[in-house]
Design an enzyme around this catalytic site. Structure first.
Site, short mmCIF file in Angstrom:
data_model
loop_
_atom_site.label_atom_id
_atom_site.label_comp_id
_atom_site.label_asym_id
_atom_site.label_seq_id
_atom_site.Cartn_x
_atom_site.Cartn_y
_atom_site.Cartn_z
N ARG A 1 0.87 -1.17 0.00
CA ARG A 1 0.00 0.00 0.00
C ARG A 1 0.91 1.23 0.00
O ARG A 1 1.94 1.24 0.68
CB ARG A 1 -0.89 0.03 1.25
CG ARG A 1 -2.07 -0.92 1.21
CD ARG A 1 -3.11 -0.55 0.15
NE ARG A 1 -4.24 -1.48 0.12
CZ ARG A 1 -4.31 -2.54 -0.68
NH1 ARG A 1 -3.31 -2.85 -1.49
NH2 ARG A 1 -5.39 -3.32 -0.65
N HIS B 1 -1.41 0.21 -9.90
CA HIS B 1 -1.96 -0.77 -8.95
C HIS B 1 -2.46 -2.03 -9.68
O HIS B 1 -3.65 -2.32 -9.69
CB HIS B 1 -3.08 -0.16 -8.10
CG HIS B 1 -3.27 -0.87 -6.78
ND1 HIS B 1 -3.66 -0.23 -5.63
CD2 HIS B 1 -3.11 -2.18 -6.45
CE1 HIS B 1 -3.74 -1.11 -4.63
NE2 HIS B 1 -3.42 -2.31 -5.12
N GLU C 1 -3.23 7.62 -3.84
CA GLU C 1 -3.74 6.97 -5.03
C GLU C 1 -5.13 7.46 -5.41
O GLU C 1 -5.97 7.57 -4.51
CB GLU C 1 -3.79 5.47 -4.71
CG GLU C 1 -3.51 4.59 -5.87
CD GLU C 1 -3.29 3.16 -5.41
OE1 GLU C 1 -2.32 2.91 -4.68
OE2 GLU C 1 -4.11 2.31 -5.76
C1 GLV Z 1 -4.67 -5.27 -3.82
O1 GLV Z 1 -3.98 -4.32 -3.59
C2 GLV Z 1 -5.26 -6.06 -2.81
O2 GLV Z 1 -5.16 -5.75 -1.62
O3 GLV Z 1 -5.89 -7.05 -3.17
#
Ligand code: GLV
Ligand code: GLV
Length: 323
Positions: free
Chosen positions: A235, A282, A264
Site C-alpha cells: 500500500r 496498482h 492513489e
Molecule cells: C490489492 O492491492 C489487494 O489488496 O488485493
C-alpha cells in the site's frame, strides 16, 4: 430475500451466482465511494461487496443496521474500519491466496524492470533513439548474489522469496515472527533498521495498519545501501512518498518500482519525471485469472454469511455476528 450492494461490476460472471434468491444492486463503475455516499449506497443492504479504494467507515456500521458482511475485493482491508466492524457484529472478508502469485510476479516485474532499466529501454526504442548495440548502453545492475530484503513475510512475501531463489539472491526478511518457507533459505532480521542496511533490493509486503503507516520514512530510506532499489506492491501509505522522492533526488538509491501510491490514484509529481522509477497503476493482482477467482471468493463469502455460516476467508470475525 437478502439485499446485496456491489460498488462496481466485477470481472467474470461470479456475481450472477447471487441472483437466485437475492436482490443484487450493482453500481456502475465510478469514483470510489466513501463517507455519507457509502452509507446511502449500503442503505438497507445485508451485504456489501466493495473495492479497495472504497471506504467503509464506522458510520456505515452504525447507520446500516442490516449489514452483516463487507466482502472486500482485495486482500488488503485497510479501507474498512475493522474495529467498528468487529464490535458492530459485521464480518469483513478479503481475498487472500488467490492473488498471491499474481502479486509476487508483479513485484518481480518491478524489481527486474528497475534493475535492468526496462522502461527506459522501451522508451528509447519507441522514440527512435536505438542506433545500435553499445558496450555501455543503459547498463543496469545484476541481482545475483545481492540481498533481497522483504518486509512482511506473509503469503505474498514468501512467494516473492521463492522466486528470488531462481535469481540467485540472498534473502533476508523482517516481520513479526520468523517463518519457515519451504525450499527457501531466508534469514529473519528482527530489527527493521538492520534489514534495511543490508537490502540491495527492498520489497514491501506488509499490510497497511497504524503500525506500518509511513514505516519506510526518510531516516529508514537513508539506511539502504547505495544503489538500492525500493519496490512497493503493498500500500502506498507504507512509504513516505515525499521522502522517497527526496532520497531518490539525492542520488543514493538505484531506483524504485511502485505499484501503489500514498494518495492513489494521484502520483507525486516528483516521481513522474524520473527515469529511475517504474510506475504501475496498482496492477498487483491484475491477471484475468486472479481477478476472476477473487470475484468467486467474494461471492462465496457473501453467500456463506447470508446462509448463517462463517465466511471462507474472514479478515475480521465479529464479536457477536448480527443475525
Ligand atoms: C490489492 O492491492 C489487494 O489488496 O488485493
Ligand atoms: C497476503 O495475502 C499476504 O499474506 O501476503
Amino acid at each position: 430475500m437478502a439485499e446485496i450492494a456491489v460498488t462496481a461490476p466485477l470481472p467474470g460472471d461470479a456475481l450472477a451466482r447471487l441472483d437466485g434468491g437475492h436482490q443484487v444492486r450493482v453500481r456502475a463503475s465510478g469514483p470510489a465511494l466513501g463517507g455519507r455516499d457509502m452509507v446511502e449506497f449500503v442503505g438497507a443492504a445485508d451485504a456489501l461487496i466493495c473495492l479497495l479504494a472504497d471506504r467503509v467507515a464506522a458510520e456505515v456500521f452504525a447507520l446500516c443496521p442490516r449489514l452483516k458482511v463487507v466482502a472486500n475485493y482485495a486482500v488488503g482491508v485497510n479501507n474498512v474500519d475493522l474495529e467498528a466492524a468487529r464490535t458492530s457484529g459485521v464480518w469483513v472478508t478479503n481475498t487472500p491466496d488467490v492473488l498471491t502469485d499474481a502479486t509476487a510476479d508483479l513485484a518481480w516485474a518491478l524489481i527486474l524492470a528497475v534493475a535492468r532499466r526496462v522502461g527506459e529501454g522501451d522508451g528509447l526504442v519507441r522514440s527512435g533513439g536505438f542506433t545500435g548495440w553499445k558496450p555501455d548502453l543503459l547498463l543496469g545492475t545484476s541481482l545475483q548474489g545481492k540481498t533481497l530484503g522483504i518486509v512482511g513475510m506473509g503469503r505474498i512475501g514468501a512467494a516473492v522469496a521463492r522466486r528470488a531463489v531462481g535469481f540467485g539472491m540472498r534473502i533476508a526478511y523482517h516481520g513479526r515472527a520468523p517463518r519457515a518457507v519451504a525450499g527457501v533459505e531466508a534469514e529473519f532480521v528482527p530489527d527493521l533498521d538492520a534489514l534495511l542496511a543490508r537490502a540491495d533490493v527492498l520489497s514491501l509486503h506488509c499490510p497497511l495498519t497504524p503500525q506500518t503507516r509511513r514505516l519506510i520514512d526518510e531516516r529508514r530510506l537513508r539506511l539502504l545501501p547505495r544503489g538500492a532499489i525500493v519496490v512497493n506492491t503493498s500500500r502506498g501509505e507504507v512509504v513516505d512518498e515525499e521522502a522517497l522522492v527526496r532520497v531518490l533526488e539525492s542520488g543514493v538509491l538505484g531506483g524504485a518500482g511502485l505499484d501503489v501510491y500514498e494518495r492513489e490514484p494521484e502520483v507525486h509529481h516528483g516521481l513522474l519525471g524520473r527515469m529511475d522509477v517504474v510506475l504501475l497503476p496498482h496492477l498487483g493482482s491484475g491477471t484475468r485469472e486472479a481477478r476472476a477467482v477473487m470475484a468467486e471468493l467474494v461471492v462465496d463469502n457473501v453467500l456463506a454469511v447470508l446462509a448463517g455460516k462463517p465466511p471462507l476467508t474472514p479478515a475480521v470475525k465479529p464479536l457477536v455476528p448480527r443475525s
